[in-house]
Write a protein that holds these residues in place. Structure first.
Motif, short mmCIF file in Angstrom:
data_model
loop_
_atom_site.label_atom_id
_atom_site.label_comp_id
_atom_site.label_asym_id
_atom_site.label_seq_id
_atom_site.Cartn_x
_atom_site.Cartn_y
_atom_site.Cartn_z
N HIS A 242 0.83 -1.20 0.00
CA HIS A 242 0.00 0.00 0.00
C HIS A 242 0.86 1.25 0.00
O HIS A 242 1.99 1.26 0.51
CB HIS A 242 -0.97 0.01 1.18
N PHE A 243 0.32 2.29 -0.61
CA PHE A 243 1.02 3.55 -0.80
C PHE A 243 0.07 4.69 -0.51
O PHE A 243 -1.08 4.67 -0.95
CB PHE A 243 1.53 3.68 -2.24
N GLN A 244 0.53 5.70 0.21
CA GLN A 244 -0.30 6.87 0.43
C GLN A 244 -0.24 7.76 -0.81
O GLN A 244 0.84 8.15 -1.26
CB GLN A 244 0.20 7.66 1.65
N VAL A 245 -1.39 8.03 -1.37
CA VAL A 245 -1.49 8.87 -2.56
C VAL A 245 -2.49 9.98 -2.23
O VAL A 245 -3.70 9.79 -2.31
CB VAL A 245 -1.96 8.06 -3.79
N GLY A 246 -1.96 11.12 -1.80
CA GLY A 246 -2.84 12.19 -1.36
C GLY A 246 -3.62 11.77 -0.14
O GLY A 246 -3.05 11.30 0.85
N ILE A 247 -4.94 11.89 -0.19
CA ILE A 247 -5.78 11.51 0.95
C ILE A 247 -6.21 10.05 0.89
O ILE A 247 -6.99 9.59 1.73
CB ILE A 247 -7.03 12.41 1.04
N ASN A 248 -5.72 9.31 -0.09
CA ASN A 248 -6.12 7.91 -0.29
C ASN A 248 -4.96 6.95 -0.06
O ASN A 248 -3.79 7.31 -0.24
CB ASN A 248 -6.64 7.70 -1.72
N LEU A 249 -5.31 5.74 0.30
CA LEU A 249 -4.34 4.65 0.36
C LEU A 249 -4.59 3.77 -0.86
O LEU A 249 -5.70 3.25 -1.05
CB LEU A 249 -4.51 3.85 1.65
N LEU A 250 -3.57 3.65 -1.70
CA LEU A 250 -3.63 2.78 -2.86
C LEU A 250 -3.09 1.42 -2.46
O LEU A 250 -1.98 1.33 -1.93
CB LEU A 250 -2.80 3.37 -4.01
N ALA A 251 -3.86 0.37 -2.68
CA ALA A 251 -3.47 -0.97 -2.26
C ALA A 251 -3.49 -1.93 -3.45
O ALA A 251 -4.48 -2.02 -4.17
CB ALA A 251 -4.41 -1.47 -1.17
N ILE A 252 -2.35 -2.62 -3.63
CA ILE A 252 -2.22 -3.60 -4.72
C ILE A 252 -1.73 -4.90 -4.10
O ILE A 252 -0.75 -4.92 -3.35
CB ILE A 252 -1.20 -3.14 -5.78
N HIS A 253 -2.39 -6.00 -4.41
CA HIS A 253 -2.00 -7.29 -3.83
C HIS A 253 -0.64 -7.73 -4.36
O HIS A 253 -0.28 -7.44 -5.51
CB HIS A 253 -3.05 -8.36 -4.14
N SER A 254 0.11 -8.42 -3.52
CA SER A 254 1.47 -8.84 -3.89
C SER A 254 1.49 -9.77 -5.10
O SER A 254 2.51 -9.86 -5.80
CB SER A 254 2.14 -9.53 -2.70
N SER A 255 0.37 -10.45 -5.37
CA SER A 255 0.31 -11.36 -6.52
C SER A 255 -0.11 -10.66 -7.81
O SER A 255 -0.09 -11.29 -8.88
CB SER A 255 -0.67 -12.50 -6.22
N ASP A 256 -0.49 -9.40 -7.73
CA ASP A 256 -0.99 -8.67 -8.89
C ASP A 256 0.20 -8.15 -9.71
O ASP A 256 0.99 -7.35 -9.22
CB ASP A 256 -1.85 -7.50 -8.42
N PRO A 257 0.35 -8.59 -10.97
CA PRO A 257 1.47 -8.11 -11.79
C PRO A 257 1.45 -6.61 -12.03
O PRO A 257 2.47 -6.04 -12.43
CB PRO A 257 1.32 -8.90 -13.09
N SER A 258 0.32 -5.96 -11.80
CA SER A 258 0.24 -4.51 -11.94
C SER A 258 1.19 -3.81 -10.98
O SER A 258 1.63 -2.68 -11.24
CB SER A 258 -1.19 -4.01 -11.66
N LEU A 259 1.52 -4.47 -9.88
CA LEU A 259 2.34 -3.87 -8.84
C LEU A 259 3.67 -3.35 -9.39
O LEU A 259 4.14 -2.27 -9.00
CB LEU A 259 2.58 -4.88 -7.72
N ALA A 260 4.25 -4.09 -10.32
CA ALA A 260 5.55 -3.70 -10.88
C ALA A 260 5.43 -2.47 -11.78
O ALA A 260 6.45 -1.82 -12.06
CB ALA A 260 6.13 -4.86 -11.68
N ARG A 261 4.21 -2.12 -12.17
CA ARG A 261 4.03 -0.99 -13.10
C ARG A 261 3.52 0.26 -12.39
O ARG A 261 3.35 1.31 -13.02
CB ARG A 261 3.02 -1.42 -14.18
N ILE A 262 3.25 0.14 -11.08
CA ILE A 262 2.71 1.26 -10.35
C ILE A 262 3.83 2.23 -9.99
O ILE A 262 4.85 1.84 -9.42
CB ILE A 262 1.99 0.81 -9.06
N LYS A 263 3.64 3.49 -10.32
CA LYS A 263 4.61 4.53 -9.98
C LYS A 263 3.93 5.54 -9.07
O LYS A 263 2.95 6.18 -9.46
CB LYS A 263 5.13 5.21 -11.25
N VAL A 264 4.43 5.63 -7.85
CA VAL A 264 3.87 6.55 -6.87
C VAL A 264 4.92 7.56 -6.49
O VAL A 264 6.05 7.21 -6.14
CB VAL A 264 3.39 5.79 -5.62
N ALA A 265 4.57 8.84 -6.60
CA ALA A 265 5.52 9.91 -6.27
C ALA A 265 5.82 9.91 -4.78
O ALA A 265 4.97 9.62 -3.95
CB ALA A 265 4.94 11.25 -6.69
#
Length: 265
Positions: A242-265
């Motif tokens: 999980h990553f804090q993105v502004g006022i939200n928490l963005l959560a990606i499961h460890s098995s989700d291949p999207s995780l490697a493509r997520i870029k959080v400032a």
């Protein structure tokens, strides 16, 4: 026939999101120059939270890339439907949206916006998301007077946010609304879950744990009125990064291949 004089709070606005039914009283001014509210943003800038919307669209696109067509997304706390509409338009032909909104008058605008923008892959529900199915008495703000209606908390607590007008939580002054759970929807697939429900996020997640375990959806959860530490602990327990993105928490499961493509400032 005598013409009756009556106020017109809900109006049509040509926005970056399409033609929208918006309450022109949907604002709370902090001072003479600064205010907030879904309507306020739309009337001032033609859009609502474009960066947050863009994040959600990126996540939905990744989910399709890695898991194929048939993407299902829930917009919890849909308000008048900015996210619902943008997601539905993006996913035309390959995904669908379920928008959930508890305030009856706001829900009418949500439903109208889905219709007027021809989002046939969007379904909207007049309900509150919670931990168990049943009903909840929610307060009834005055939609004829200024307030940030999207900031309305359904439950009374010490320190409820002042949204621009005093809110009466006396049960006989409120409305009974159906309470539903994510699990109760019986979805065969769930890719994305957004929860912006003014302090009830943990309750809604409790009612979504079976779906979370089964489908491991990406999640965007607002944290400003919820116990952020408890939220992070729950996500950790279920294998989420999980990553804090502004006022939200963005959560990606460890098995989700999207995780490697997520870029959080």
């Amino acid at each position: 026939m005598r013409t009756v004089s009556r106020p017109l709070p809900f109006v049509l606005a040509s926005s970056n999101h399409g033609t929208l039914i918006v309450n022109r009283n949907d604002y709370r001014m902090v001072d003479e120059t600064r205010g907030y509210g879904v309507g306020h943003q739309i009337f001032q800038t033609s859009a609502f939270d474009p960066e947050e919307v863009a994040t959600a669209l990126q996540l939905l696109t990744l989910r399709r890339e890695f898991f194929g067509d048939g993407v299902v997304a829930i917009d919890g706390g849909a308000n008048i439907g900015v996210h619902t509409l943008e997601w539905a338009k993006l996913m035309h032909g390959w995904g669908r949206v379920i928008g959930v909104e508890a305030q009856e008058r706001v829900f009418y605008a949500l439903a109208g916006n889905v219709a007027i923008n021809n989002c046939f892959n969007a379904t909207v529900l007049h309900a509150a998301l919670g931990a168990a199915e049943g009903s909840i008495i929610i307060p009834r703000p005055n939609y004829l007077k200024p307030a940030s209606f999207g900031s309305l908390e359904l439950r009374q607590r010490a320190g409820n946010e002042f949204i621009g007008q005093a809110i009466d939580y006396t049960p006989d002054q409120g409305d009974a609304v159906r309470m539903i759970t994510v699990d109760g929807l019986g979805l065969s697939r769930l890719d994305f879950l957004k929860l912006d429900i003014e302090g009830m996020e943990l309750e809604a997640l409790e009612g979504a744990l079976q779906s979370v375990e089964r489908h491991k959806p990406q999640m965007l959860v607002e944290t400003i009125k919820t116990d952020a530490a408890a939220l992070r602990s729950l996500l950790d327990k279920h294998g989420y990064h999980h990553f804090q993105v502004g006022i939200n928490l963005l959560a990606i499961h460890s098995s989700d291949p999207s995780l490697a493509r997520i870029k959080v400032a």
